[in-house]
Design an enzyme around this catalytic site. Structure first.
Site, PDB file in Angstrom:
ATOM      1  N   LYS A 261      26.951 -57.796 -33.224  1.00  0.00           N
ATOM      2  CA  LYS A 261      27.008 -56.684 -34.171  1.00  0.00           C
ATOM      3  C   LYS A 261      28.158 -55.760 -33.793  1.00  0.00           C
ATOM      4  O   LYS A 261      28.122 -55.106 -32.749  1.00  0.00           O
ATOM      5  CB  LYS A 261      25.708 -55.881 -34.191  1.00  0.00           C
ATOM      6  CG  LYS A 261      25.670 -54.960 -35.420  1.00  0.00           C
ATOM      7  CD  LYS A 261      24.669 -53.847 -35.340  1.00  0.00           C
ATOM      8  CE  LYS A 261      25.175 -52.652 -34.600  1.00  0.00           C
ATOM      9  NZ  LYS A 261      26.287 -51.933 -35.248  1.00  0.00           N
TER      10      LYS A 261
ATOM     11  N   THR B  25      26.772 -44.084 -23.057  1.00  0.00           N
ATOM     12  CA  THR B  25      25.752 -44.131 -22.002  1.00  0.00           C
ATOM     13  C   THR B  25      24.353 -43.878 -22.575  1.00  0.00           C
ATOM     14  O   THR B  25      23.382 -44.525 -22.176  1.00  0.00           O
ATOM     15  CB  THR B  25      26.115 -43.114 -20.899  1.00  0.00           C
ATOM     16  OG1 THR B  25      27.355 -43.555 -20.316  1.00  0.00           O
ATOM     17  CG2 THR B  25      25.057 -43.038 -19.812  1.00  0.00           C
TER      18      THR B  25
ATOM     19  N   THR C  70      23.216 -44.630 -25.586  1.00  0.00           N
ATOM     20  CA  THR C  70      22.751 -45.863 -26.241  1.00  0.00           C
ATOM     21  C   THR C  70      22.412 -46.913 -25.186  1.00  0.00           C
ATOM     22  O   THR C  70      21.414 -47.642 -25.311  1.00  0.00           O
ATOM     23  CB  THR C  70      23.832 -46.428 -27.191  1.00  0.00           C
ATOM     24  OG1 THR C  70      24.399 -45.367 -27.940  1.00  0.00           O
ATOM     25  CG2 THR C  70      23.274 -47.462 -28.137  1.00  0.00           C
TER      26      THR C  70
ATOM     27  N   GLU D 203      28.550 -51.831 -20.500  1.00  0.00           N
ATOM     28  CA  GLU D 203      29.835 -51.156 -20.271  1.00  0.00           C
ATOM     29  C   GLU D 203      29.766 -49.830 -21.001  1.00  0.00           C
ATOM     30  O   GLU D 203      29.775 -49.804 -22.239  1.00  0.00           O
ATOM     31  CB  GLU D 203      30.982 -51.998 -20.848  1.00  0.00           C
ATOM     32  CG  GLU D 203      31.229 -53.297 -20.132  1.00  0.00           C
ATOM     33  CD  GLU D 203      31.653 -53.080 -18.703  1.00  0.00           C
ATOM     34  OE1 GLU D 203      32.156 -51.985 -18.385  1.00  0.00           O
ATOM     35  OE2 GLU D 203      31.459 -53.995 -17.890  1.00  0.00           O
TER      36      GLU D 203
ATOM     37  N   CYS E 112      37.679 -45.670 -23.447  1.00  0.00           N
ATOM     38  CA  CYS E 112      36.765 -45.324 -22.357  1.00  0.00           C
ATOM     39  C   CYS E 112      37.524 -45.079 -21.052  1.00  0.00           C
ATOM     40  O   CYS E 112      37.032 -44.396 -20.160  1.00  0.00           O
ATOM     41  CB  CYS E 112      35.738 -46.435 -22.168  1.00  0.00           C
ATOM     42  SG  CYS E 112      36.502 -48.048 -21.942  1.00  0.00           S
TER      43      CYS E 112
ATOM     44  N   GLU F   5      31.463 -36.678 -21.485  1.00  0.00           N
ATOM     45  CA  GLU F   5      32.518 -37.450 -22.154  1.00  0.00           C
ATOM     46  C   GLU F   5      32.770 -36.868 -23.550  1.00  0.00           C
ATOM     47  O   GLU F   5      31.844 -36.773 -24.353  1.00  0.00           O
ATOM     48  CB  GLU F   5      32.082 -38.917 -22.273  1.00  0.00           C
ATOM     49  CG  GLU F   5      33.187 -39.805 -22.796  1.00  0.00           C
ATOM     50  CD  GLU F   5      32.737 -41.244 -23.029  1.00  0.00           C
ATOM     51  OE1 GLU F   5      31.635 -41.451 -23.558  1.00  0.00           O
ATOM     52  OE2 GLU F   5      33.514 -42.149 -22.678  1.00  0.00           O
TER      53      GLU F   5
HETATM   54  P1  NDP Z   1      27.584 -46.214 -29.344  1.00  0.00           P
HETATM   55  O1  NDP Z   1      26.791 -46.324 -28.106  1.00  0.00           O
HETATM   56  O2  NDP Z   1      27.220 -45.184 -30.338  1.00  0.00           O
HETATM   57  O3  NDP Z   1      27.580 -47.589 -30.146  1.00  0.00           O
HETATM   58  C1  NDP Z   1      27.999 -48.822 -29.581  1.00  0.00           C
HETATM   59  C2  NDP Z   1      27.390 -49.949 -30.394  1.00  0.00           C
HETATM   60  O4  NDP Z   1      25.975 -49.957 -30.215  1.00  0.00           O
HETATM   61  C3  NDP Z   1      27.611 -49.831 -31.890  1.00  0.00           C
HETATM   62  O5  NDP Z   1      27.760 -51.109 -32.453  1.00  0.00           O
HETATM   63  C4  NDP Z   1      26.329 -49.177 -32.333  1.00  0.00           C
HETATM   64  O6  NDP Z   1      26.089 -49.379 -33.701  1.00  0.00           O
HETATM   65  C5  NDP Z   1      25.331 -49.884 -31.463  1.00  0.00           C
HETATM   66  N1  NDP Z   1      24.047 -49.219 -31.300  1.00  0.00           N
HETATM   67  C6  NDP Z   1      23.741 -47.907 -31.427  1.00  0.00           C
HETATM   68  N2  NDP Z   1      22.408 -47.698 -31.190  1.00  0.00           N
HETATM   69  C7  NDP Z   1      21.878 -48.912 -30.890  1.00  0.00           C
HETATM   70  C8  NDP Z   1      20.562 -49.367 -30.540  1.00  0.00           C
HETATM   71  N3  NDP Z   1      19.520 -48.539 -30.447  1.00  0.00           N
HETATM   72  N4  NDP Z   1      20.383 -50.678 -30.299  1.00  0.00           N
HETATM   73  C9  NDP Z   1      21.421 -51.521 -30.364  1.00  0.00           C
HETATM   74  N5  NDP Z   1      22.672 -51.170 -30.715  1.00  0.00           N
HETATM   75  C10 NDP Z   1      22.910 -49.877 -30.951  1.00  0.00           C
HETATM   76  O7  NDP Z   1      29.089 -46.091 -28.862  1.00  0.00           O
HETATM   77  P2  NDP Z   1      30.345 -45.781 -29.740  1.00  0.00           P
HETATM   78  O8  NDP Z   1      30.462 -46.837 -30.801  1.00  0.00           O
HETATM   79  O9  NDP Z   1      30.282 -44.339 -30.126  1.00  0.00           O
HETATM   80  O10 NDP Z   1      31.536 -46.042 -28.699  1.00  0.00           O
HETATM   81  C11 NDP Z   1      32.044 -45.085 -27.872  1.00  0.00           C
HETATM   82  C12 NDP Z   1      31.463 -45.218 -26.473  1.00  0.00           C
HETATM   83  O11 NDP Z   1      31.757 -46.502 -25.951  1.00  0.00           O
HETATM   84  C13 NDP Z   1      32.066 -44.233 -25.501  1.00  0.00           C
HETATM   85  O12 NDP Z   1      31.052 -43.666 -24.718  1.00  0.00           O
HETATM   86  C14 NDP Z   1      32.985 -45.099 -24.651  1.00  0.00           C
HETATM   87  O13 NDP Z   1      33.230 -44.587 -23.367  1.00  0.00           O
HETATM   88  C15 NDP Z   1      32.231 -46.367 -24.610  1.00  0.00           C
HETATM   89  N6  NDP Z   1      33.112 -47.468 -24.283  1.00  0.00           N
HETATM   90  C16 NDP Z   1      32.987 -48.054 -23.043  1.00  0.00           C
HETATM   91  C17 NDP Z   1      33.857 -49.054 -22.674  1.00  0.00           C
HETATM   92  C18 NDP Z   1      33.722 -49.736 -21.357  1.00  0.00           C
HETATM   93  O14 NDP Z   1      34.290 -50.823 -21.210  1.00  0.00           O
HETATM   94  N7  NDP Z   1      33.010 -49.192 -20.404  1.00  0.00           N
HETATM   95  C19 NDP Z   1      34.950 -49.495 -23.559  1.00  0.00           C
HETATM   96  C20 NDP Z   1      34.974 -48.803 -24.810  1.00  0.00           C
HETATM   97  C21 NDP Z   1      34.077 -47.822 -25.146  1.00  0.00           C
HETATM   98  P3  NDP Z   1      26.494 -48.218 -34.761  1.00  0.00           P
HETATM   99  O15 NDP Z   1      27.949 -47.958 -34.596  1.00  0.00           O
HETATM  100  O16 NDP Z   1      26.157 -48.829 -36.041  1.00  0.00           O
HETATM  101  O17 NDP Z   1      25.650 -47.040 -34.402  1.00  0.00           O
END
Ligand code: NDP
Length: 480
Positions: free
Chosen positions: A173, A228, A230, A248, A282, A384
């Protein structure tokens, strides 16, 4: 209006509910297509397809799996222009950046794992003259891959490529905010002859479609990149089901500049590490820590260079800072700037929304922002923000900067600028984070393990670590 479709069992299909969500182009602030609002029914179909496809895919000779993945990488190269445009339209990032980073790295991810699997091996151990042990590694089965919106195709392929190469079948997803490149990627997979059901891409909301993947009992491992908060929720669901988890998560990365650094290089690269992709990486260095003797000089030069960054239409060649991914995210970033002011911070440049003339006049742009005068403990320096916002703080001693650098709940990455080799090693070893760059930023070798410490994540991705994650070990002990 165009409708993005799910990719289930090799077919491009609408969601079972026929419910749709708006997909915005954040640079225009306008809806430009619709995406499936998928639910557990779609996930059920995707898991069933992945389960059916698993025996044949996992037993396919490795070289044949590799060939199919290489064809997919060729498809990405062929569709380079349309993928880069989609990445920029969905996310708001400069088209130039999508062409330079997102799409080439997506293709490299697939190529890397397509060829790495050809060299993946297991071990044997002889126990004196008593026994021989050999260890097998077999693909896990159906796995879930959930990716965020900041580097959409790059992080989507980073997750699915090792899973597919290892012989797993996948239900993935992408973020609901940036679905377009994963949709185009589904078409590339069909054209490349990926067998039906090996990869299933289900679009929709995290709390609904994403949660249904996590909860599904047949999905036995989850590879997740995102925030974090999520990550905690996912771990809470998956841990009691004993699912294998790779998380991650977020970062609040220090960028440490010692007085003996190559000043010009430190300033130039810090501009990138602060504001590339609107600060929505990130690995961005959002806390800049500068040795006091060069602090004033650094601030002056860094502020001057930041003021020259062109904020604007992502399709224009001169644009360096595009739109933030959504209105909600823009408002979150702006609220952190207000918080920083309340905490006593001084905004020396930026600090506000930018209205771009023409086609993008309703877009979600925020000026690159630099904040001085805050202490290490305040929320602005602990949480963050994930936008074009950095703080700069002076330090006097090496021990002090190590304490500052390690003084958050996160531990993803750090950058050190110094010409003193011994100090570079000494400080790098004391930083509690998964990756330390010395005199550079964002250089990646895909063979190295990647991941965070503390609240930045669990497990390591990249290289053999990713292939190990998607396989299960068994030891067979034979008495001699
Ligand atoms: P989110 O945690 O909001 O979402 C990440 C993904 O998880 C999306 O596809 C989201 O769907 C989905 N999701 C949300 N809630 C759930 C749930 N309850 N169960 C399963 N899936 C869920 O992150 P962001 O998209 O806002 O991304 C930004 C974050 O990602 C930042 O904190 C960044 O630091 C981190 N990041 C970390 C990296 C690393 O390698 N450590 C690299 C890049 C980013 P939907 O969008 O539809 O809500």
């Amino acid at each position: 209006m165009e409708k993005i479709l799910n990719y289930i069992n090799g077919e491009l299909v609408p969601p079972a509910s026929d419910m749709w969500l708006d997909n915005y182009n954040p640079a225009e602030g306008k809806v430009y297509n619709l995406i499936p609002d998928s639910d557990e029914k779609d996930i059920e179909k995707a898991v069933a397809a992945a389960k059916k496809a698993f025996p044949a895919w996992s037993e396919l000779p490795t070289s044949e799996r590799s060939d199919i993945l290489l064809k997919i990488a060729e498809g990405i190269d062929r569709e380079f222009e349309s993928l880069a445009k989609a990445e920029s339209d969905d996310n708001g990032k400069p088209l130039k950046l999508a062409k330079a980073v997102d799409i080439p790295r997506a293709s490299s991810n697939i190529r890397f794992f397509a060829t790495a699997i050809l060299h993946f091996d297991s071990q044997a151990h002889q126990t004196d003259q008593q026994a021989i042990n050999y260890t097998t590694r077999t693909p896990l089965g159906v796995v879930g891959c959930i990716s965020p919106w900041n580097l959409p195709l790059y992080l989507f392929t980073w997750k699915i490529a090792p899973a597919l190469a290892a012989g797993c079948t996948v239900v993935a997803k992408p973020s609901e905010l940036t679905p377009m490149t994963a949709y185009l990627f589904s078409k590339i997979c069909k054209e490349a002859g990926l067998p039906n059901g090996v990869l299933n891409v289900v679009h929709g909301l995290g709390g609904k479609a994403g949660q249904a993947i996590i909860e599904h009992p047949e999905v036995i491992a989850i590879s997740f990149t995102g925030g974090t908060t999520t990550g905690k929720k996912i771990a809470a669901t998956a841990a009691p089901m004993f699912k294998k988890l790779s998380l991650e998560l977020g970062g609040k990365n220090p960028n440490i500049i010692f007085a003996d650094a190559d000043f010009d290089e430190a300033v130039s690269t810090s501009i990138h590490s602060s504001f590339s992709n609107q600060g929505e990486i990130c690995l961005c260095g959002s806390r800049i820590l500068v040795e006091r003797s060069v602090y004033d000089r650094f601030v002056e030069e860094f502020v001057n260079r930041t003021r020259k960054l062109v904020v604007g239409d992502p399709t224009e060649e001169k644009t360096r800072v595009g739109a933030l991914v959504s209105e909600a995210h823009m408002n979150k970033v702006l609220s952190y700037i207000e918080l920083a002011k309340k905490e006593g911070g001084k905004v020396v440049t930026g600090g506000e929304r930018v209205i771009v003339k023409g086609r993008c006049n309703a877009g979600y742009f925020v000026a690159p922002t630099i904040i001085l005068g805050l202490d290490q403990q305040c929320r602005t320096n602990q949480e963050e923000i994930f936008g074009p916002v950095v703080t700069i703080m002076p330090f006097d001693k090496e021990e002090e900067v190590i304490e500052f650098a390690n003084g958050t709940a996160y531990g993803l990455s750090a950058t050190i600028w110094t010409e003193n080799l011994k100090r570079a090693h000494r400080v790098a070893h004391q930083l509690k984070c998964g990756i330390v760059w010395v005199n550079c930023w964002l250089l990646r070798d895909l063979r190295t393990p990647f991941g965070g410490m503390k609240q930045s994540g669990v497990g390591r991705e990249g290289g053999w670590e990713a292939l190990r994650f998607f396989t299960e070990q068994k030891n067979i002990c034979i008495k001699l």
